[in-house]
Design a protein around this motif. Structure first.
Motif, short mmCIF file in Angstrom:
data_model
loop_
_atom_site.label_atom_id
_atom_site.label_comp_id
_atom_site.label_asym_id
_atom_site.label_seq_id
_atom_site.Cartn_x
_atom_site.Cartn_y
_atom_site.Cartn_z
N UNK A 60 0.77 -1.25 0.09
CA UNK A 60 -0.01 -0.02 -0.01
C UNK A 60 0.82 1.31 0.09
N UNK A 61 0.32 2.27 -0.05
CA UNK A 61 1.09 3.64 -0.32
C UNK A 61 1.94 3.78 0.94
N UNK A 62 1.47 3.38 2.26
CA UNK A 62 2.41 3.91 3.17
C UNK A 62 3.61 2.94 3.26
N UNK A 63 3.49 1.60 2.85
CA UNK A 63 4.73 0.79 2.97
C UNK A 63 5.63 1.07 1.80
N UNK A 64 5.30 1.95 1.06
CA UNK A 64 6.43 2.25 -0.28
C UNK A 64 7.02 3.45 0.11
N UNK A 65 6.44 4.44 1.04
CA UNK A 65 6.74 5.70 0.83
C UNK A 65 8.25 5.73 1.86
N UNK A 81 3.47 12.64 -1.44
CA UNK A 81 2.59 13.42 -2.62
C UNK A 81 2.65 12.86 -3.95
N UNK A 82 3.04 11.45 -4.07
CA UNK A 82 2.80 10.88 -5.41
C UNK A 82 3.92 11.15 -6.47
#
Length: 103
Positions: free
Chosen positions: A4-9, A26-27
């Motif tokens: 998910x997004x939080x695991x990649x940031x 912020x993508x």
């Protein structure tokens, strides 16, 4: 781990290739590596995949989209390409990354 997004940031590094991947909340993303200009663009998580699109003024593969099966386990980011025509990005992403430790 389900991606998910939080695991990649965060900041990711590959010491063997001396490359760094920064994935921002912020993508935006950037890939830095010796001997080349930084590649910058946008990213999004879709199911268990990472989809990246280079900026239109990127030094390599401007505007190119790439799709990778993504897995984060024990501080490692494993990216397996299933659709990417950008050889530079594909080479560096496929080598894998470790989460950069905060000082």
């Amino acid at each position: 781990m389900v991606v998910n997004s939080s695991s990649l940031v965060g900041d990711w590094t590959n010491p063997q290739q001396k490359s760094r991947l920064r994935i921002e909340e912020d993508g935006r993303y950037s890939l830095s590596y010796p001997g080349g200009e930084d590649i910058r663009g946008t990213w999004r998580a879709v199911e268990n995949s990472l989809v990246v699109v280079n900026d239109s003024d990127a030094p390599d593969c401007p505007g190119a989209e790439g799709c990778y099966k993504a897995k984060v386990e024990e501080g490692k980011l494993v990216l397996s390409p299933f659709n990417d025509d950008c050889p530079t990005r594909k080479e560096h992403f496929a080598a894998g990354f470790s989460r950069k430790e905060k000082p």
